[in-house]
Each structure stands twice: as C-alpha cells, then as structure tokens.
Design a protein around this motif. Structure first.
Motif, PDB file in Angstrom:
ATOM      1  N   GLY A 138       0.806  -1.230   0.000  1.00  0.00           N
ATOM      2  CA  GLY A 138       0.000   0.000   0.000  1.00  0.00           C
ATOM      3  C   GLY A 138       0.832   1.270   0.000  1.00  0.00           C
ATOM      4  O   GLY A 138       0.327   2.351   0.320  1.00  0.00           O
ATOM      5  N   LEU A 139       2.113   1.178  -0.368  1.00  0.00           N
ATOM      6  CA  LEU A 139       3.004   2.339  -0.290  1.00  0.00           C
ATOM      7  C   LEU A 139       3.347   2.896  -1.662  1.00  0.00           C
ATOM      8  O   LEU A 139       3.493   2.150  -2.640  1.00  0.00           O
ATOM      9  CB  LEU A 139       4.315   1.953   0.398  1.00  0.00           C
ATOM     10  CG  LEU A 139       4.225   1.362   1.812  1.00  0.00           C
ATOM     11  CD1 LEU A 139       5.623   1.006   2.310  1.00  0.00           C
ATOM     12  CD2 LEU A 139       3.547   2.338   2.776  1.00  0.00           C
ATOM     13  N   VAL A 140       3.512   4.228  -1.693  1.00  0.00           N
ATOM     14  CA  VAL A 140       4.109   4.896  -2.852  1.00  0.00           C
ATOM     15  C   VAL A 140       5.623   4.745  -2.702  1.00  0.00           C
ATOM     16  O   VAL A 140       6.144   4.772  -1.578  1.00  0.00           O
ATOM     17  CB  VAL A 140       3.748   6.409  -2.840  1.00  0.00           C
ATOM     18  CG1 VAL A 140       4.502   7.162  -3.919  1.00  0.00           C
ATOM     19  CG2 VAL A 140       2.237   6.596  -2.974  1.00  0.00           C
ATOM     20  N   SER A 141       6.343   4.580  -3.800  1.00  0.00           N
ATOM     21  CA  SER A 141       7.810   4.555  -3.688  1.00  0.00           C
ATOM     22  C   SER A 141       8.457   5.171  -4.915  1.00  0.00           C
ATOM     23  O   SER A 141       7.874   5.192  -5.999  1.00  0.00           O
ATOM     24  CB  SER A 141       8.323   3.123  -3.465  1.00  0.00           C
ATOM     25  OG  SER A 141       8.085   2.325  -4.595  1.00  0.00           O
ATOM     26  N   VAL A 142       9.649   5.717  -4.679  1.00  0.00           N
ATOM     27  CA  VAL A 142      10.447   6.337  -5.741  1.00  0.00           C
ATOM     28  C   VAL A 142      11.840   5.738  -5.644  1.00  0.00           C
ATOM     29  O   VAL A 142      12.380   5.617  -4.527  1.00  0.00           O
ATOM     30  CB  VAL A 142      10.545   7.871  -5.546  1.00  0.00           C
ATOM     31  CG1 VAL A 142      11.319   8.516  -6.702  1.00  0.00           C
ATOM     32  CG2 VAL A 142       9.171   8.500  -5.400  1.00  0.00           C
ATOM     33  N   HIS A 143      12.420   5.341  -6.764  1.00  0.00           N
ATOM     34  CA  HIS A 143      13.727   4.669  -6.749  1.00  0.00           C
ATOM     35  C   HIS A 143      14.659   5.294  -7.779  1.00  0.00           C
ATOM     36  O   HIS A 143      14.332   5.306  -8.978  1.00  0.00           O
ATOM     37  CB  HIS A 143      13.561   3.170  -7.068  1.00  0.00           C
ATOM     38  CG  HIS A 143      12.518   2.503  -6.225  1.00  0.00           C
ATOM     39  ND1 HIS A 143      12.816   1.820  -5.058  1.00  0.00           N
ATOM     40  CD2 HIS A 143      11.171   2.436  -6.351  1.00  0.00           C
ATOM     41  CE1 HIS A 143      11.695   1.354  -4.524  1.00  0.00           C
ATOM     42  NE2 HIS A 143      10.685   1.716  -5.286  1.00  0.00           N
ATOM     43  N   PHE A 144      15.769   5.807  -7.308  1.00  0.00           N
ATOM     44  CA  PHE A 144      16.841   6.277  -8.191  1.00  0.00           C
ATOM     45  C   PHE A 144      17.913   5.196  -8.160  1.00  0.00           C
ATOM     46  O   PHE A 144      18.371   4.808  -7.070  1.00  0.00           O
ATOM     47  CB  PHE A 144      17.457   7.581  -7.676  1.00  0.00           C
ATOM     48  CG  PHE A 144      16.500   8.743  -7.621  1.00  0.00           C
ATOM     49  CD1 PHE A 144      16.414   9.631  -8.688  1.00  0.00           C
ATOM     50  CD2 PHE A 144      15.705   8.954  -6.507  1.00  0.00           C
ATOM     51  CE1 PHE A 144      15.544  10.715  -8.636  1.00  0.00           C
ATOM     52  CE2 PHE A 144      14.837  10.033  -6.447  1.00  0.00           C
ATOM     53  CZ  PHE A 144      14.752  10.920  -7.512  1.00  0.00           C
ATOM     54  N   VAL A 145      18.349   4.742  -9.328  1.00  0.00           N
ATOM     55  CA  VAL A 145      19.329   3.632  -9.380  1.00  0.00           C
ATOM     56  C   VAL A 145      20.488   4.046 -10.272  1.00  0.00           C
ATOM     57  O   VAL A 145      20.303   4.778 -11.253  1.00  0.00           O
ATOM     58  CB  VAL A 145      18.662   2.343  -9.940  1.00  0.00           C
ATOM     59  CG1 VAL A 145      19.645   1.180  -9.979  1.00  0.00           C
ATOM     60  CG2 VAL A 145      17.428   1.961  -9.121  1.00  0.00           C
ATOM     61  N   ASN A 146      21.710   3.601  -9.913  1.00  0.00           N
ATOM     62  CA  ASN A 146      22.841   3.805 -10.832  1.00  0.00           C
ATOM     63  C   ASN A 146      23.681   2.532 -10.864  1.00  0.00           C
ATOM     64  O   ASN A 146      23.409   1.560 -10.140  1.00  0.00           O
ATOM     65  CB  ASN A 146      23.685   5.010 -10.419  1.00  0.00           C
ATOM     66  CG  ASN A 146      24.799   4.633  -9.455  1.00  0.00           C
ATOM     67  OD1 ASN A 146      24.616   3.809  -8.563  1.00  0.00           O
ATOM     68  ND2 ASN A 146      25.970   5.210  -9.644  1.00  0.00           N
TER      69      ASN A 146
END
Ligand code: NAD
Length: 365
Positions: A138-146
């Motif tokens: 039930g969560l919003v998430s944002v992911h920056f990956v390198n």
C-alpha cells in the motif's frame, strides 16, 4: 513449448525452475536461486526481456569470478530511523535489494516514510520489482538507481560515455491497476542492446551514437566485434548509448548518479578500473498515504485522474493511451498463456551455461 518465427517459447514455470536449478548449481541456496529465477522470469513475463533470463550466463560468470556473492545479507552502515544506509557487500542484487526494500517498507508502514540508501548491490535487475513490493504493502515509492563501474551512456550534446543506464522507478498503489513507471534513463537499456545483438528485437536507429556523432541502431557500436553466440563486452565498442529525452533525460540520469551513486557512497558511473566489477546503488523513498491521512482521497482522486489521463483521444485510433505499468500487465497476461519467447541465441547461451554446470534441461530448445 512451441517454435515461433525466430526462437522458441517456454512456459514460465518450466523456465523458472530451469533457471533456479542453474542458479542453485552456481552456488545459491534454494530460496535465493528461486528468488533470482522468479525475478528474471518475471521481467520476461512483463516484456522486459533485457532484464530477464538473458542475464543468466552473466550472473553465473560473475558468481564464478567472485564478482557477486551468494547468500549475502545487507550490512547496516547508518541507522537514522527514518533513513538508513545499507551496504549490499556485492551480494546478488535480487537478494540484497529485496532486503533493503523490505526494510524500507516495514519502517514506512510503521512511521509513514523511510528513505533507504543501498550501495554495492549486485545487479538488482528490474527496478520496478521493488516498486511492486511497495505497492503490495500500500506504499508509494520512488527509486533512483545507478551502476558504479559501468559507463555506457553519452550525456546530451556529447559523444563520450559518462553515465550508466541508471534506471528510475515510481510506484503508486491504486484501486484497480497500480501505476508503475520504470525505465532506464538511456534511450534503451543495455540489456535491450544485448537482446538485439542476440537476434531479438532490433534497436531504434537513433538509440546509439558513434564517436563522430553519427546516430546508430547497430549493437556493434556498443560491443565492437562479437560472435553470434557468446559473451558481449559493453566496454569494447567505440560508441555509446544515448540518454533518453534530450537534456531532460540526460539531467535525470545525472541525478540518478548523484543520489544512487555519490550520496550512497557506492560511487557514480565510470570506468570499471580497479573495482573489477559493477554494482548497483539505489536510493529509495517509501511513503505511506495512510499516515499522510489522505489515503481515501488519494485513492479516489488519483484513480479518477489516471482514468481521465487514459481517456485522452488516441493519436492513433487503434492504440489507446496507456498508463505506466499497463503495457507490462498486458504482456504478462499473454506470456502466461503463450509462454516466454526466447531468441535461439539466448536459449543456446542459457543451455550452454546449464551444461557447463552439469544441469540437465527440463525443456528442449
Ligand atoms: P521501457 O523503455 O520499456 O519503458 C518502460 C516504462 O514505460 C514502464 O513504466 C512502462 O509501463 C512505460 N510504458 C511503455 N510503453 C508505454 C506506453 N505506450 N504508454 C505509457 N507507458 C508506457 O523500459 P527500459 O528503459 O527499456 O527499461 C527496462 C528495464 O530495465 C526496467 O525495468 C529498468 O528498471 C531496467 N534497468 C535496470 C538497470 C539496472 O542496473 N539494474 C539498468 C537499466 C535498466
């Protein structure tokens, strides 16, 4: 399994159990082997063949060389409560990134939000998988990956490689279908060049750039010379992949390197040098709409808004406007029915890897 035009189709369950046995023979315990296989086949099912089982030979090679470790547990470097820094210790990405995501989900579910910085993870695969884990809670998430130790992508206006393919992902849980935005900040993921070089879907003609600035869709621009079946060396070619979206995509790639590479301490993109191996970094933000006190309104208004966006009159009458995540859901429905298509060269490289480990195939290519 049935022959298709340029390859074969394999049922998802059979393919997953075959990959799990290969990963087991390469040194993973059963749960880890199953997790990696499930993630890779899951990427194929969603249409991201670039991050699917085509990776198996490389994963096995990396395990053999000690570039990645089986059975790893993330190390807590800094625990700030609402934020943590974790070190993946070059464990298999599907293992350590899943542990990191689980920690972020648990804390955001308790407290409303959590920021998780992960460094030194083996290849984490499809970033959208971690957004899907958060959505399930039930969560919003944002992911920056390198990708530290990888340099494949030219910045806007340049021809020399400076970025990794640095993916970015956002997951939004909604009643009905969730939204899952998940893409490489390069015009194509490196795996798509890998798939094209193995006889799979060709690249757009302007996906790559030669040292003299000419645009190219030829995988040799990235890999140099290579045999029809066998390993590809992305450092061997003269050219680069282009960043997506001109200056805007190039700017987002730079920020992925800043947040997932520099801020985590895992390092930004760059020549592999003494590292001898690549590693993913991931900065993730987990948010609980329930804790914001807006969950009900969020679900109502976000669903209504997303539906309104999708109701825009299609430019091509036969192609409706899709929302992020919908192409993957559609592809998954058909591939679960019809099997996962694999070009002959991809299948052959997996079968060769299995044979090298003494794993008998349960499917025939
Ligand atoms: P892509 O170009 O196929 O874009 C996928 C995104 O665009 C999805 O969110 C999808 O739902 C959306 N989309 C696609 N078609 C659409 C349409 N017609 N309308 C609306 N939305 C649409 O993805 P990609 O750049 O090839 O990336 C593939 C995968 O590679 C991703 O899962 C990414 O995480 C992964 N990746 C991983 C690494 C790593 O180091 N681990 C590096 C690069 C990429």
């Amino acid at each position: 399994m049935a022959e298709v035009l340029d390859g074969i189709r394999i049922g998802a369950d059979a393919l997953e159990s075959f990959v799990a046995r290969i990963m087991g023979a390469a040194g993973c315990a059963e749960a880890e082997a199953t997790r990696v296989a499930n993630h890779l086949v899951g990427a194929n099912l969603r249409g991201h063949d670039s991050h699917g089982v085509v990776r198996v030979p490389r994963y096995v090679e990396w395990l053999g060389k000690g570039f990645v470790r089986a059975g790893a547990t993330v190390e807590m470097v800094t625990d700030g409560g609402s934020f943590v820094l974790l070190d993946g210790g070059f464990g298999l990405g599907q293992t350590v990134a899943q542990q990191a995501a689980q920690l972020g989900i648990t804390r955001a579910t308790e407290n409303g939000s959590c920021i998780v910085a992960l460094r030194n993870a083996g290849h984490i695969g499809r970033a959208g998988d971690y957004a899907e884990m958060a959505i399930a809670a039930g969560l919003v998430s944002v992911h920056f990956v390198n990708v530290a130790g990888s340099v494949l992508v030219a910045p806007f206006g340049g021809v020399d490689r400076r970025f990794s393919t640095a993916p970015f992902s956002v997951g939004v849980p909604l009643p009905g279908e969730p939204l899952i935005l998940d893409f490489a900040t390069s015009s194509v993921a490196e795996g798509k060049v890998l798939v094209a070089s193995n006889g799979g879907k060709p690249l757009p003609p302007d996906a790559l750039i030669e040292p003299d600035g000419r645009l190219s869709g030829d995988p040799h621009t990235l890999y140099g010379e290579y045999p029809p079946v066998g390993p590809r060396d992305p450092s061997a070619g003269p050219g680069a992949i282009r960043a997506f979206g001109d200056h805007k995509g190039s700017g987002l790639a730079l920020m992925c390197e800043m947040l997932a590479g520099c801020l985590t301490g895992g390092g930004p993109a760059g020549p592999i040098g003494e590292r001898a191996r690549i590693a993913n970094g991931m900065l993730s933000i987990y948010l609980s709409p329930k804790h914001f006190g807006t969950e009900e309104e969020f679900h109502r208004s976000a669903r209504a808004y997303a539906d309104w966006v999708a109701s825009s009159r299609p430019a091509e009458p036969s192609e409706p406007v899709l929302l992020p995540g919908q192409p993957e859901t559609r592809t998954m429905q058909s591939r679960l029915r019809e099997g996962v298509p694999l070009p002959h060269a991809v299948w052959q490289s997996i079968a060769d890897t299995a044979a090298g480990l003494g794993v008998a195939s349960n499917v025939r290519g």
